[in-house]
Write an enzyme that holds these catalytic residues in place. Structure first.
Site, PDB file in Angstrom:
ATOM      1  N   HIS A 160       0.822  -1.224   0.000  1.00 58.54           N
ATOM      2  CA  HIS A 160       0.000   0.000   0.000  1.00 58.54           C
ATOM      3  C   HIS A 160       0.846   1.260   0.000  1.00 58.54           C
ATOM      4  CE1 HIS A 160      -4.084  -1.738   0.736  1.00 58.54           C
ATOM      5  NE2 HIS A 160      -3.331  -2.780   1.045  1.00 58.54           N
ATOM      6  N   ASP A 368       3.832   9.576  -1.360  1.00 60.19           N
ATOM      7  CA  ASP A 368       2.641   8.860  -0.892  1.00 60.19           C
ATOM      8  C   ASP A 368       2.387   7.696  -1.835  1.00 60.19           C
ATOM      9  OD1 ASP A 368       0.377   8.415   0.681  1.00 60.19           O
ATOM     10  OD2 ASP A 368      -0.130  10.548   0.723  1.00 60.19           O
TER      11      ASP A 368
END
Ligand code: ADP
Length: 472
Positions: A160, A368
């Protein structure tokens, strides 16, 4: 259809509304297959007087057709596996922050011990035709540990968070062990093509892996599949949230309160990867360069508390408080506060209302994996009068959301100019950009992500081309 088994560090009860899009999407698939969700309970068991803690006792809970199975960890294992290796080594390095990594030699042993514990406890619960989907950086070696116990099921892994370029990855002591562990999976998925590219370059250069085409790599006597599967929103769920009374009430209240001003919004976990100080400096630069923004623009920055026991987080908290204080002190007036900084979590049901009342969202992480706030902001807008997304080019989402105003968050002046552009953007352009962005997040929603990954996993059985998987 074979049963799906999901393994992640934490397990969420999918029936609770606070669970979020990922839990809901996984629960959808789990529901259809009567699946199992396995992970840490979030509880730490302290050692009883004179002895070691009893960890690893399984607790089972039925959530509709889904079975949730969790185990507790001892303080020692939790500190080494979770605080130490996962969040003190992998999180900073995977976000390109070698300077913040704490390479304590004891952590990796704890990380490995907990992955072995997970494997030992999960293995007896598995059926021969299960499909196993392992999530995130806490559990990279899990498949290798399961294989060592004789598991031959199809196992997929999804990261993730970002995967850094090879030379950053190679700074982790034991990086070769970590990446070799990925070859125990059948499929390895990343958030973006950039991350997938880093994986390809790493395995080619460091593991001498052979590219055998169509995303397949041969190394360590196994041929596995790798690819990018950008995670999406549950757009329907988010729309339902956005039209519910909580969100509408929030939106109306914000609009009333700020009727004479344009709102800018930032919503983040307080984390050094989110670029919060850089964002505030860009906002300060905006006020400095464009005096017409005085009295007319207000930034609401919500930063939810996160890992406050770690010093890098307290540093960023203090930096943020000091920046907000100095901006308000230098630019504020009696009837106008330029920044409202709120160090709290906002109820999920109210977030869409806050997004919808805002003209501009500042989503400017330094790095991110994806960033779901960017997608939530788009999904919450009024299509007839939508706000503008200012998005860091270093968020995984930037690969998909090309109609946002993409910025380099390290470049404070350019970011200030982009915010100014966003504040002034004519309605027609805002609508056109929003329409294109919305089409993208609808097409690549969380259900697409789940289906694409699981389809690829079903098709991707790793080939063993030599001696079976060796113990790590
Ligand atoms: P990360 O997983 O690194 O925190 P993402 O942007 O991908 O970043 O996901 C964050 C999720 O948490 C989003 O669903 C967002 O709505 C929620 N969130 C983040 N900050 C807050 C906050 N301050 N209050 C409420 N929800 C938040």
């Amino acid at each position: 259809m074979p049963r799906l088994v999901v393994v992640s560090n934490r397990v969420a009860d999918p029936r609770k509304t606070a669970a979020g899009g990922l839990a809901v999407a996984l629960a959808d698939v789990l529901n259809n297959t009567g699946g199992l969700w396995f992970g840490w309970s979030g509880k730490i068991v302290e050692p009883s007087a004179g002895g070691r803690a009893v960890e690893g006792e399984l607790r089972t809970q039925q959530a509709g057709p889904v079975k949730l199975v969790t185990l507790d960890l001892s303080r020692e294992d939790h500190d080494a596996y979770y605080v130490g290796y996962s969040n003190g080594v992998l999180w900073p390095v995977f976000h390109y922050r070698l300077d913040l990594a704490d390479f304590d030699a004891g952590y990796i042993a704890g990380y490995r011990r907990v992955n072995q514990l997970f494997a030992r406890k999960l293995q007896p619960l598995l059926r021969g035709d299960d499909i196993i989907w392992v999530h995130d950086y806490h559990l990279i070696p899990l498949a290798a540990e399961l294989r060592a116990l004789g598991c031959t099921q199809r196992i997929g892994f999804f990261l993730h968070i970002p995967l850094p370029p090879p030379l950053i990855l190679a700074a982790i002591p034991g990086h070769d062990w970590l990446i070799r562990a990925l070859f125990a999976y059948d499929l390895v998925g990343f958030q973006s093509e950039a991350d997938h590219g880093h994986f390809c370059r790493y395995v080619e250069a460091e593991a001498r892996a052979q590219n055998v085409g169509e995303g397949r790599w041969r190394a360590f006597n196994r041929t596995i599949q790798a690819g990018a599967f950008p995670i999406g929103l549950d757009v329907e769920e988010f729309n339902a949230l956005a039209t519910a009374p909580d969100a509408r009430d929030m939106c109306e209240r914000m609009r009333r309160e700020y009727s004479r001003r344009k709102l800018l919004v930032g919503v983040d976990r307080l984390d050094y990867s989110k670029g919060l100080p850089q964002r505030l400096r860009a906002f300060r630069e905006l006020l400095q360069r464009y005096p017409e923004t005085h009295n007319s623009a207000t930034l609401i920055q919500i930063a939810s508390p996160s890992r406050e026991d770690v010093s890098a987080y307290t540093d960023i908290l203090h930096e943020l408080e000091s920046l907000c204080g100095s901006i308000n002190g230098n630019y504020g007036e009696l009837e106008w506060m330029p920044v409202r900084y709120i160090h709290r979590t906002v109820a999920r049901s109210r977030l869409p209302g806050l997004y919808r009342a805002s003209r501009v969202a500042l989503v400017t992480p330094l790095r991110d994996g994806m960033n779901l706030v960017a997608k939530e902001f788009i999904a919450s807008q009024d299509p007839l009068d939508p706000g503008v997304l200012v998005l860091s080019r270093f968020a995984g989402a930037a690969e998909q959301l090309k109609e946002a105003l993409l910025v380099n968050p390290y470049d404070v002046e350019a970011t200030a100019n982009a915010i100014h552009l966003a504040l002034q953007m004519p309605l027609e352009e805002r609508r056109a950009r929003h329409q294109a962005l919305m089409a993208n997040i609808r097409e690549y929603d969380v259900h697409w992500w789940c289906d694409a990954f699981l389809d690829a996993l079903v098709k991707a059985q790793a080939e063993e081309t030599g001696t079976p998987w060796l113990r790590l």
